[in-house]
Write a protein that holds these residues in place. Sequence first.
Motif, PDB file in Angstrom:
ATOM      1  N   ALA A 223     -96.773 -14.683 -40.854  1.00  0.00           N
ATOM      2  CA  ALA A 223     -95.486 -14.997 -41.626  1.00  0.00           C
ATOM      3  C   ALA A 223     -95.279 -16.382 -42.184  1.00  0.00           C
ATOM      4  CB  ALA A 223     -94.072 -14.903 -40.727  1.00  0.00           C
ATOM      5  N   SER A 226     -97.652 -16.327 -45.564  1.00  0.00           N
ATOM      6  CA  SER A 226     -96.742 -15.522 -46.495  1.00  0.00           C
ATOM      7  C   SER A 226     -95.593 -16.327 -47.021  1.00  0.00           C
ATOM      8  CB  SER A 226     -96.074 -14.441 -45.795  1.00  0.00           C
ATOM      9  OG  SER A 226     -95.243 -13.833 -46.896  1.00  0.00           O
ATOM     10  N   TYR A 238     -94.534 -13.086 -51.977  1.00  0.00           N
ATOM     11  CA  TYR A 238     -94.758 -13.278 -50.350  1.00  0.00           C
ATOM     12  C   TYR A 238     -95.984 -12.680 -50.077  1.00  0.00           C
ATOM     13  CZ  TYR A 238     -92.662  -8.732 -50.191  1.00  0.00           C
ATOM     14  OH  TYR A 238     -92.318  -7.330 -50.515  1.00  0.00           O
ATOM     15  N   TRP A 239     -96.567 -11.618 -50.928  1.00  0.00           N
ATOM     16  CA  TRP A 239     -97.789 -10.683 -50.158  1.00  0.00           C
ATOM     17  C   TRP A 239     -98.612 -10.151 -51.496  1.00  0.00           C
ATOM     18  CZ3 TRP A 239     -99.522 -11.240 -45.469  1.00  0.00           C
ATOM     19  CH2 TRP A 239    -100.653 -10.499 -45.033  1.00  0.00           C
ATOM     20  N   PHE A 496     -86.899  -6.674 -41.302  1.00  0.00           N
ATOM     21  CA  PHE A 496     -88.020  -6.967 -42.327  1.00  0.00           C
ATOM     22  C   PHE A 496     -87.965  -5.737 -43.346  1.00  0.00           C
ATOM     23  CE2 PHE A 496     -92.531  -5.992 -43.569  1.00  0.00           C
ATOM     24  CZ  PHE A 496     -92.880  -7.143 -43.898  1.00  0.00           C
ATOM     25  N   SER A 499     -85.170  -6.275 -45.743  1.00  0.00           N
ATOM     26  CA  SER A 499     -85.552  -7.276 -46.574  1.00  0.00           C
ATOM     27  C   SER A 499     -86.578  -7.039 -47.970  1.00  0.00           C
ATOM     28  CB  SER A 499     -86.048  -8.429 -45.927  1.00  0.00           C
ATOM     29  OG  SER A 499     -86.469  -9.750 -46.786  1.00  0.00           O
ATOM     30  N   VAL A 500     -87.592  -6.153 -47.272  1.00  0.00           N
ATOM     31  CA  VAL A 500     -88.603  -5.619 -48.313  1.00  0.00           C
ATOM     32  C   VAL A 500     -87.954  -4.909 -49.365  1.00  0.00           C
ATOM     33  CG1 VAL A 500     -90.852  -4.433 -48.536  1.00  0.00           C
ATOM     34  CG2 VAL A 500     -90.679  -6.310 -46.739  1.00  0.00           C
ATOM     35  N   VAL A 503     -85.911  -6.877 -51.835  1.00  0.00           N
ATOM     36  CA  VAL A 503     -86.887  -7.732 -52.635  1.00  0.00           C
ATOM     37  C   VAL A 503     -87.531  -6.870 -53.650  1.00  0.00           C
ATOM     38  CG1 VAL A 503     -88.866  -9.316 -52.689  1.00  0.00           C
ATOM     39  CG2 VAL A 503     -87.200  -9.517 -50.865  1.00  0.00           C
ATOM     40  N   GLU A 504     -88.160  -5.890 -53.257  1.00  0.00           N
ATOM     41  CA  GLU A 504     -88.897  -4.901 -54.230  1.00  0.00           C
ATOM     42  C   GLU A 504     -87.869  -4.382 -55.141  1.00  0.00           C
ATOM     43  OE1 GLU A 504     -92.502  -4.956 -54.317  1.00  0.00           O
ATOM     44  OE2 GLU A 504     -92.415  -6.601 -53.247  1.00  0.00           O
ATOM     45  N   VAL A 609     -84.854 -12.438 -49.403  1.00  0.00           N
ATOM     46  CA  VAL A 609     -86.162 -12.542 -49.028  1.00  0.00           C
ATOM     47  C   VAL A 609     -86.369 -13.477 -47.838  1.00  0.00           C
ATOM     48  CG1 VAL A 609     -86.497 -14.692 -50.328  1.00  0.00           C
ATOM     49  CG2 VAL A 609     -88.355 -13.271 -50.342  1.00  0.00           C
ATOM     50  N   LEU A 612     -87.197 -11.610 -44.721  1.00  0.00           N
ATOM     51  CA  LEU A 612     -88.550 -10.971 -44.716  1.00  0.00           C
ATOM     52  C   LEU A 612     -89.308 -11.962 -43.366  1.00  0.00           C
ATOM     53  CD1 LEU A 612     -90.611  -9.908 -47.468  1.00  0.00           C
ATOM     54  CD2 LEU A 612     -91.632 -11.549 -45.457  1.00  0.00           C
ATOM     55  N   TRP A 613     -89.235 -13.113 -43.496  1.00  0.00           N
ATOM     56  CA  TRP A 613     -89.666 -14.135 -42.678  1.00  0.00           C
ATOM     57  C   TRP A 613     -88.914 -14.240 -41.305  1.00  0.00           C
ATOM     58  CZ3 TRP A 613     -89.109 -16.196 -47.585  1.00  0.00           C
ATOM     59  CH2 TRP A 613     -90.300 -15.885 -48.579  1.00  0.00           C
TER      60      TRP A 613
END
Length: 655
Positions: A223, A226, A238-239, A496, A499-500, A503-504, A609, A612-613
């Motif tokens: 994390a 990232s 972030y990835w 998580f 969040s992903v 974000v995506e 986002v 996510l972390w």
Amino acid sequence: MLPELGHFALILAMLLAALQGFFGIAGPALGRDRWIAAVTPAVAGQFVMLATSVACLITSFVNNDFSVLYIAENSNSALPLFYRVTAMWGAHEGSLLLWIFLLGCWTVAVAIGVSRLPNRFAARVLGVLGVVSFGFLLFMLATSNPFLRLDPPAPDGRDLNPILQDPALAIHPPILYTGYVGFAVAFAFACAAMLEGRMDQMWARWTRPWTTAAWAFLSVGIALGSWWAYYELGWGGYWFWDPVENASFMPWLVGTALIHSLAVTDKRGLFKSWTLLLSILAFSLSLLGTFLVRSGVLVSVHSFAADPTKGIFILAFLCIMIGGALTLYAWRAPLLKSQAGFDLGARESFLLFNNILLVIAAATVLGGTMAPLISDSLGLGTLSVGTPYFNPTFMLSMLPLLALLCLGVHANWKRGRLTDSKRTLLITLVIAAITGVIIVYGVYSNGKVLSPVAATLGAWIILSSLVDPIDRLRRKLSLSRSVIGMTVAHIGLGMFVLSVTTVESFTLERDVALGQGDTATVGNYEFRFQGVKPIEGANYNGVEGTVVVTRHGFPTSVVHPQKRQYWVQRQVTTEASIEMHHGSNVFVALGDELGAGKWSVRFQIRPLVNFLWLGAFVMALGGGIAATDKRYRTARQAESAPVTSPASGATGVAG
């Protein structure tokens, strides 16, 4: 004389590691109690020598001793004190020393922890760890000595890599390596169990806290890496499915499968074969990650790009360790059968299916990571494998895994009886679906095809995770730390996933050329570029932009993205400016000067986002809580406890 003292301490540490490995493995095999008793002092001595070596290298960095080649290549007199300390692990040789030192820390912790276990089993665990330490110390002294002298001394150093001069990346390697190295403990317990012929529930219980703790550290380390890539590299992602990112992600996936498999072995005495293989695989992937980072065979912003010949040593060591472990596994295979069974709808089935999916996910990541190397080796030309491959293939295993997780937490051990939880299942699913639809179409008004599905799964994971602890509290039953940790970790996973998904699905991005006074609009935000001004730091100079951010016509903040050029290496870095508004990150990065007073500027709006972390840290917190469950503080077993063997025909404890 500090470098010479540090070098001598490394030599002594290697000799003590050799003694630790020999006495730890040969002592129990030959029944030599004195040899067994010598293992713990060897562990303590090795740790002291490693700590001495680390202290000597850090002190030499702080004192700007440019007569040491490693320091001359990775430090500078203008480097701030904090980064002179962290420069110790800023390149190949020093980071390898950190790797070995953290292994020494784990070994000392295990030596203290296994003092409550049978002496012979404990000695075998420490013996295997001694062999691992010896291999890496031999590698360091033969090819990667950080204490080599430079004659004549350099007048000043070449400076630390500028992208490493960042607080997050300064603490990222120690935490990541702690997770990496921690899987050596699971490997050592597995090898000790096979050497002893004791693959029962107690072995799994002894192993669980160490494996869970290693997984938690690795989660935090990934994390942090990232997070650093998000704000430091200037691209706003972030990835990236970078080879070195993947090198840490693969052992995390297999480690996740391992901690769940250990739970079944501990609870029911099942999956012993699967658990042993996962223990071996998790550590082998950690070694593979070390090879990828240090061999230079794959190009990455994170790698040390060392001499490829050094990678051959690591690869040979990997083959020896894993080959030996698999030989042990084949030898002990007759002991791994169990008479216990379970229904298709039982919790064991869901855990088995999810573990298979996690291994498949790790295999797809491994295949994509190694494909360019294999293609180049076979003369098939340059092959680029990126997001178009990784995203869909990874989703193929992750979507069913998340759905099975939501069902599995409602199932009972041995006999699933999911029909008893039908009402709870439906209620949580309906609430999750409503939440997912509201997020996708209510809050953000659009999305991709799978957006509502993924949002529903994220919400369903959180709701399903809360059912068991709420039911226990309602019935006035106590909550163990294991249950609390599992619940917290699954809530973190749900955060998580949500969040992903957002974000995506809903990120807005725009790259524009702006001059002083120009504006750009991204979503509901307007950005006014006020120009740049020169700046100067301790060992760099550059420019700082000023951007006024408004939302719906109302000012929200003023951000200051930077472009820095470090004096010694003349390397340019991007320092993005990030502000959080209404749950979204407003990301502004300054690009290149285009002439005529114009600059390239990148704007991004990334919703949720930060969760996510946060979700990753919550998962790690759950792992830390679970690792401290009082059930793992096992009292010392009698040395005369029965040990299974092929001749006895025992099948282990079924539970």
